[in-house]
Design an enzyme around this catalytic site. Structure first.
Site, PDB file in Angstrom:
ATOM      1  N   TYR A 126       0.827  -1.203   0.000  1.00 45.15           N
ATOM      2  CA  TYR A 126       0.000   0.000   0.000  1.00 45.15           C
ATOM      3  C   TYR A 126       0.863   1.256   0.000  1.00 45.15           C
ATOM      4  O   TYR A 126       0.638   2.182  -0.792  1.00 45.15           O
ATOM      5  CB  TYR A 126      -0.918  -0.025   1.216  1.00 45.15           C
ATOM      6  CG  TYR A 126      -1.664   1.262   1.477  1.00 45.15           C
ATOM      7  CD1 TYR A 126      -2.769   1.609   0.710  1.00 45.15           C
ATOM      8  CD2 TYR A 126      -1.263   2.120   2.500  1.00 45.15           C
ATOM      9  CE1 TYR A 126      -3.464   2.797   0.961  1.00 45.15           C
ATOM     10  CE2 TYR A 126      -1.942   3.298   2.753  1.00 45.15           C
ATOM     11  CZ  TYR A 126      -3.042   3.636   1.976  1.00 45.15           C
ATOM     12  OH  TYR A 126      -3.714   4.804   2.223  1.00 45.15           O
ATOM     13  N   LEU A 127       1.852   1.298   0.870  1.00 41.84           N
ATOM     14  CA  LEU A 127       2.697   2.486   0.972  1.00 41.84           C
ATOM     15  C   LEU A 127       3.548   2.688  -0.278  1.00 41.84           C
ATOM     16  O   LEU A 127       3.765   3.821  -0.721  1.00 41.84           O
ATOM     17  CB  LEU A 127       3.594   2.390   2.216  1.00 41.84           C
ATOM     18  CG  LEU A 127       2.852   2.398   3.556  1.00 41.84           C
ATOM     19  CD1 LEU A 127       3.829   2.171   4.708  1.00 41.84           C
ATOM     20  CD2 LEU A 127       2.094   3.719   3.754  1.00 41.84           C
TER      21      LEU A 127
END
Length: 215
Positions: A126-127
């Site tokens: 996600y990051l």
């Protein structure tokens, strides 16, 4: 301004629509399903467009003045959706904005994107996706603002936020209501001092307006 809200049916997105309806701007809510249309209109969207973020959604950019990208794949999906929605969806949105002459682009990102390796294996995809999406947006000709909130909560809006362009040293025990994030995303729309800026935001500090004035 007519503001296209991408991810309008999300938890932050619905708050954005409500914020826009209470402002001088107009919300153009982009949703994927027909059954979501009436609810977005009830929240204050002046117009609702049906489009799929994982397909060609360029027609949604017709007759709008600005974009708020607040879409996210959600915690229940896998890395594949994170790539196609959080990263590729954002990249396509920036491309469509440029192609349609929509200069103002506000993007909801996340704290932790400065160093995805430090976020743990579960959060890393996600990051990384958010970091890549932010870098793509920065490379465009758009007047962008990237907002990176910390952990999100469902508390009521406080209008009290703290922002940092250099990054917070710690967010332990701190969060920010989704309603306050939505308020920030709408507040920066017509603030030229936030153009080409990336900042983190958490609950606390002074009022929304005074914090954004100082950027």
């Amino acid at each position: 301004m007519k503001v296209l809200v991408i991810g309008a049916n999300g938890q932050v997105g619905r708050n954005i629509v409500k914020e826009l309806s209470a402002s001088e701007h107009e919300a153009v809510a982009m949703v994927r399903k027909e059954e979501q249309v009436d609810h977005l209109k009830e929240l204050g969207a002046q117009k609702v467009v049906l489009a799929d973020l994982e397909k060609d959604f360029s027609e949604a950019f017709s007759d709008v003045d600005a974009v708020i990208f607040a879409a996210g794949s959600g915690a229940s999906t896998g890395p594949d959706k994170t790539l196609t929605i959080d990263l590729w969806g954002s990249a396509k949105a920036a491309q469509y904005a440029e192609e349609n002459g929509v200069k103002r682009f506000v993007q909801l990102s996340s704290m932790g994107t400065n160093d995805p390796d430090a976020g743990g294996e579960e959060m890393k995809p996600y990051l990384v996706a958010k970091r890549a999406a932010d870098e793509i947006l920065k490379s465009t000709s758009l007047d962008y603002t990237i907002v990176r909130p910390g952990a999100l909560s469902d508390e009521d809006k406080t209008e009290n936020i703290e922002v940092s362009t250099s990054g917070f040293t710690s967010m332990e025990g701190r969060s920010i209501p989704r309603a306050d994030v939505a308020s920030v995303l709408v507040n920066v729309l017509d603030r030229p001092n936030t153009y080409h800026k990336t900042f983190e935001v958490l609950q606390g500090g002074n009022s929304t307006a005074s914090e954004l004035d100082s950027l």
